[in-house]
Design a protein around this motif. Sequence first.
Motif: not given
Length: 144
Positions: A94-115
Amino acid sequence: MAMSGGRDDGEPMMEMNTTPLIDVMLVLLIMFIITIPVATHAINIDLPAPSPPTNVPPPDPIINKVVLTPDNQILWNGNAISIAELRFQLQQTLNFPVEPELQFEPEAQASYELSAQVLNVIKNEGITKFGFVGNERYRSFGKE
């Protein structure tokens, strides 16, 4: 005094006199012919030539990727981090002059709670450029 050449037996004529109707139609046709060229006249205006804008911001040079693994690890651009480190990384972006894009990619068996926990952290940190990546892999979920 009947105008027809037939007999006058006192009954009304059954034919309609179309002469006034034809006269009105001809007058309307002439009016339309006269007014149509007026509607096609154009007014030429010299507009300034377009010039490309000079102060266009550069495209986002940085894309950060958060991946959730089946063994409950959070990967920030391929490096394993904790929830506290994720908060720190998000605050730094958030300190960058232009906010970079954040990509969220959970793997197939990743925990729903962690997501859900990671998504709450991302939301609470005020990230605005956010996207889900890789969902097309799960298009046929449950059809196998």
